[in-house]
Design a protein around this motif. Structure first.
Motif, mmCIF file in Angstrom:
data_model
loop_
_atom_site.group_PDB
_atom_site.id
_atom_site.type_symbol
_atom_site.label_atom_id
_atom_site.label_comp_id
_atom_site.label_asym_id
_atom_site.label_seq_id
_atom_site.Cartn_x
_atom_site.Cartn_y
_atom_site.Cartn_z
ATOM 1 N N VAL A 116 0.838 -1.206 0.000
ATOM 2 C CA VAL A 116 0.000 0.000 0.000
ATOM 3 C C VAL A 116 0.873 1.256 0.000
ATOM 4 O O VAL A 116 0.577 2.233 -0.682
ATOM 5 C CB VAL A 116 -0.954 0.010 1.207
ATOM 6 N N ILE A 126 -3.948 4.999 7.759
ATOM 7 C CA ILE A 126 -4.003 3.944 6.740
ATOM 8 C C ILE A 126 -3.299 2.681 7.229
ATOM 9 O O ILE A 126 -3.817 1.568 7.097
ATOM 10 C CB ILE A 126 -3.377 4.433 5.415
ATOM 11 N N THR A 162 0.962 4.098 -2.924
ATOM 12 C CA THR A 162 0.592 5.486 -2.632
ATOM 13 C C THR A 162 1.708 6.451 -3.001
ATOM 14 O O THR A 162 1.458 7.530 -3.545
ATOM 15 C CB THR A 162 0.257 5.641 -1.131
ATOM 16 N N TYR A 163 2.948 6.046 -2.710
ATOM 17 C CA TYR A 163 4.110 6.896 -2.997
ATOM 18 C C TYR A 163 4.988 6.173 -4.022
ATOM 19 O O TYR A 163 5.806 5.318 -3.670
ATOM 20 C CB TYR A 163 4.882 7.179 -1.705
ATOM 21 N N TYR A 164 4.802 6.521 -5.297
ATOM 22 C CA TYR A 164 5.409 5.769 -6.405
ATOM 23 C C TYR A 164 6.930 5.858 -6.447
ATOM 24 O O TYR A 164 7.583 5.005 -7.057
ATOM 25 C CB TYR A 164 4.834 6.270 -7.732
#
Length: 307
Positions: A56, A276, A60-62
């Motif tokens: 996850v 999250i 979310t942070y590529y």
């Protein structure tokens, strides 16, 4: 007044120097709290929950790439103390002796608890008895054979589950007779599913989130209810029994960051401990440290969609 100004100036200079030093470390490898690459050494018994968190986080942070190195607890702590690992996920906090070693190296480990985990005791489906007294297990580890237990099966001689059970039984070494060990939790589950009378000792996350090739194998085992040393009731490694502090084989999970600067380790630790990350823990079957909030939408009238 001038004296205090000079003192303040020195403190400000030291602070700015430290911050610049941290920034230079970040810039040298292009790493920030949400960008860069990082190797995380993970206690093998809790690997599934960390894999979920990373999936996850990277989704979310590529620009963030995190690799997992699963190891036994003994190997993990050894790597951390010798600075071969900078960020680890473990089932215990650092001891005072270990913290003192970091103090001597002028390293301040950032320890973040993020979940409550459980050690599960499992047996073959053919075993009709789905309950076990913790005292029977402790007696067996102490060398006092119990006729109901043919053998205990661990994942690794150096694992956190072995250390936990040795501490519980107050023994330095586990007996050679009747104790079996493999390399992974999956191997333990598979062995127990094929051998009657054996009691497996595994991290519960491997049962609540089995890999695709282990789904059918997990169906062939029972998760045992455990009676503690101070209670006559049997409890299971469920979120409810963990939350009420009833299950006797519970333990906390920590992420320990020894990077020494504001890098990806700090960003990932904040993510796991945040909204999250805690929802991911809740979904995994473990107990989050902080209960994720729930948003309720209140309507002033009932909408009838039926005609």
């Amino acid at each position: 007044m001038l004296k205090y100004s000079k003192v303040f100036g020195v403190i400000a200079f030291v602070f700015l120097f430290a911050m610049c030093n941290q920034t230079s470390k970040n810039e040298s490898n292009g790493e920030t709290i949400l960008k860069g690459s990082l190797d995380i050494t993970v206690d093998e018994t809790v690997k599934p929950i960390v894999e979920d968190q990373i999936a996850v986080f990277e989704g979310t942070y590529y620009d963030a790439k995190i690799s997992i190195k699963p190891k036994s607890e003994a190997e993990l702590i050894n790597d951390l103390l010798n600075q071969k690992a900078k960020v680890v996920v473990t089932t215990r906090d650092l001891t005072q002796e270990e913290k003192s070693r970091f103090d001597k190296s002028k390293i301040n480990p950032r320890v973040t608890p993020f979940a409550k985990d459980a050690i599960a005791l499992i047996s073959n489906k053919n075993n009709n008895d789905t309950l076990i007294a913790l005292k029977s297990v402790i007696d067996f580890i102490q060398g006092n054979a119990d006729s109901k237990i043919k053998g205990l099966v661990f994942d690794n001689p150096n694992s956190s589950t072995v250390r936990y059970m040795k501490d519980l039984a107050k023994v330095k070494n586990i007996p050679a007779k009747g104790i079996f060990s493999f390399k992974t939790n999956d191997e333990v589950i598979k062995f127990v599913s094929e051998n009657d009378g054996m009691i497996g000792v595994v991290g519960v996350n491997w049962l609540s989130q089995p890999s695709p090739n282990m789904v059918d194998v997990v169906k062939k085992i029972n998760v045992l209810g455990v009676k503690g040393l101070k209670d006559d009731t049997y409890y299971y490694p469920t979120q409810n029994d963990l939350a009420e502090l009833k299950y006797p084989l519970a333990r906390d999970l920590y992420i320990i960051n020894c990077q020494g600067y504001t890098g990806l380790g700090m960003g990932f630790a904040s993510f796991i401990a945040g909204e999250i990350g805690q929802r991911i823990v809740l979904k995994s079957g473990l107990l989050p440290v902080k209960t994720p909030s729930r948003k309720l939408k209140i309507r002033s009238e009932i909408i009838n969609d039926k005609e």
